[in-house]
Write an enzyme that holds these catalytic residues in place. Structure first.
Site, PDB file in Angstrom:
ATOM      1  N   ARG A  33       0.857  -1.189   0.000  1.00 19.76           N
ATOM      2  CA  ARG A  33       0.000   0.000   0.000  1.00 19.76           C
ATOM      3  C   ARG A  33       0.891   1.236   0.000  1.00 19.76           C
ATOM      4  O   ARG A  33       1.925   1.279   0.674  1.00 19.76           O
ATOM      5  CB  ARG A  33      -0.895   0.028   1.235  1.00 19.76           C
ATOM      6  CG  ARG A  33      -2.107  -0.906   1.151  1.00 19.76           C
ATOM      7  CD  ARG A  33      -3.117  -0.470   0.091  1.00 19.76           C
ATOM      8  NE  ARG A  33      -4.296  -1.320   0.029  1.00 19.76           N
ATOM      9  CZ  ARG A  33      -4.460  -2.368  -0.786  1.00 19.76           C
ATOM     10  NH1 ARG A  33      -3.481  -2.709  -1.623  1.00 19.76           N
ATOM     11  NH2 ARG A  33      -5.577  -3.058  -0.788  1.00 19.76           N
ATOM     12  N   GLU A  55      -3.693   7.152  -4.682  1.00 19.08           N
ATOM     13  CA  GLU A  55      -3.856   6.670  -6.072  1.00 19.08           C
ATOM     14  C   GLU A  55      -5.181   7.171  -6.647  1.00 19.08           C
ATOM     15  O   GLU A  55      -6.165   7.223  -5.910  1.00 19.08           O
ATOM     16  CB  GLU A  55      -3.916   5.135  -6.101  1.00 19.08           C
ATOM     17  CG  GLU A  55      -2.671   4.463  -5.701  1.00 19.08           C
ATOM     18  CD  GLU A  55      -2.824   2.934  -5.669  1.00 19.08           C
ATOM     19  OE1 GLU A  55      -3.822   2.401  -6.206  1.00 19.08           O
ATOM     20  OE2 GLU A  55      -1.943   2.289  -5.116  1.00 19.08           O
ATOM     21  N   HIS A  87      -0.774  -0.100 -10.084  1.00 15.43           N
ATOM     22  CA  HIS A  87      -1.474  -1.056  -9.204  1.00 15.43           C
ATOM     23  C   HIS A  87      -1.968  -2.281  -9.997  1.00 15.43           C
ATOM     24  O   HIS A  87      -3.176  -2.555 -10.048  1.00 15.43           O
ATOM     25  CB  HIS A  87      -2.634  -0.374  -8.465  1.00 15.43           C
ATOM     26  CG  HIS A  87      -2.997  -1.068  -7.179  1.00 15.43           C
ATOM     27  ND1 HIS A  87      -3.472  -0.409  -6.078  1.00 15.43           N
ATOM     28  CD2 HIS A  87      -2.947  -2.381  -6.817  1.00 15.43           C
ATOM     29  CE1 HIS A  87      -3.717  -1.282  -5.105  1.00 15.43           C
ATOM     30  NE2 HIS A  87      -3.394  -2.495  -5.535  1.00 15.43           N
TER      31      HIS A  87
END
Ligand code: DGY
Length: 321
Positions: free
Chosen positions: A239, A268, A286
């Site tokens: 993360r 993000e 991601h």
């Protein structure tokens, strides 16, 4: 017999949506936009549960505004830092995640980042795309081997262990820090460090695999980065908020770090724009679990949890605060 009614916040793979349509009265999201909090609350009316994703923020305020008909939030993810589990529990809402099924895909991306960062892939790709590659040169675009390097893994759960397994095949020496030491059979010779600080000092390449919690937020900061040997590499597939962007970028610009490989970012998709300008930053959007096979498996696992819950069984992947 009436079927459970669900709000599904994002478009899901076709095979998953087909099973959803078969077994649930589901409101899906064909245009795949992120629902705003007010919209989520409005659409929750009359629903029994949610099927959510890490792009949804289910904080205490939003959970407090949900109708009492909502009894479960099944997340299409292994991470559940986007859900305030305590607030959900206080409202009697069960929360589930999707562990196991994305372990290999995520570990593969971690290796891609390790190799991409160590071997200067971002700079090489930019040279090709911008037509700056003139010829093969004995001293051109030199990078560094991963063989023989110490790989420090923070968080030796399923994904950390899968990364360790792959790293051994590339000749890396595995070190790790975890809340609890693994037993010898599971360690496979990896060197345990009782503190994160000790691990940083022993890592030529640091790969982050812990969950985002109040304890791990900004664990990778100016102080801990300074403990890494000069020329170290930092890779993150966990993360974004585990890393302090300012400290990471400064260490890269100052040459303390050789390279970084990131798949996840704070805030993000609005990443710190400076990352885009750094040729020794190997960056992905991601993609950790983004294979057809894995995303199908994640969807089916989320549905298994919902099936169990609505059949009165304890969902296999229930998480607790
Ligand atoms: C997860 O499942 O938490 C991942 O971040 C999605 O790839």
């Amino acid at each position: 017999m009436s079927r459970p009614s669900l709000l599904v916040t994002r478009k899901l793979p076709n095979a998953v949506e087909a099973r959803l349509a078969r077994d649930y009265d589901a409101e899906t999201n064909a245009i795949d936009t992120i629902l705003k909090p007010d919209d989520l609350v409005a659409r929750a009316k009359g629903k029994d549960g949610f099927l959510v994703t890490p792009a949804d923020r289910l904080d205490a305020d939003l959970i407090g505004r949900l109708p009492s008909s909502i009894r479960i939030m099944a997340s299409f993810s292994v991470g559940y830092d986007h859900i305030d589990v305590k607030a959900a529990e206080a409202r009697g809402i069960a929360v589930t995640n999707t562990p196991d099924v994305l372990t290999d895909a995520t570990a593969d991306i971690a290796l891609l980042l390790i190799l991409g960062a160590a071997r200067g892939a971002a700079a090489g790709m930019a040279a090709i795309r911008e037509d700056r590659w003139k010829n093969w040169a004995p001293t051109g675009m030199l990078s560094t081997d991963v063989r023989g390097k110490r790989l420090g893994i923070i968080g030796m759960g399923r994904i950390g262990q899968a990364v360790a397994h792959r790293a051994r095949a590339f000749g890396m020496e595995v070190h790790y820090h975890n809340r609890a030491r693994l037993d010898a059979g599971t360690e496979h010779g990896a060197v345990f460090h009782a503190t994160a600080e000790d691990l940083f000092a022993a890592s030529d390449i640091l790969s982050i695999h812990c969950a985002s919690t109040p304890e791990t937020r900004r664990l990778v900061n100016a102080k801990t980065i300074a403990l890494l040997p000069k020329g170290a590499i930092v890779v993150n597939t966990a993360r974004g908020d585990i890393v302090d962007d300012e400290a990471l970028i400064s260490a890269l610009q100052a040459g303390h770090l050789r390279a970084i490989g990131l798949d996840v970012y704070a805030n993000e998709p609005n990443i710190d724009p400076r990352y885009r300008t750094l040729e020794n930053a190997f960056l992905l959007p991601h993609l950790g679990s983004a294979t057809v096979e894995t995303r199908n498996a994640m969807g089916f696992r989320a549905l298994d949890n919902l099936d169990d819950f609505f059949a009165g069984r304890e969902p296999r992947d229930r998480v607790r605060s």
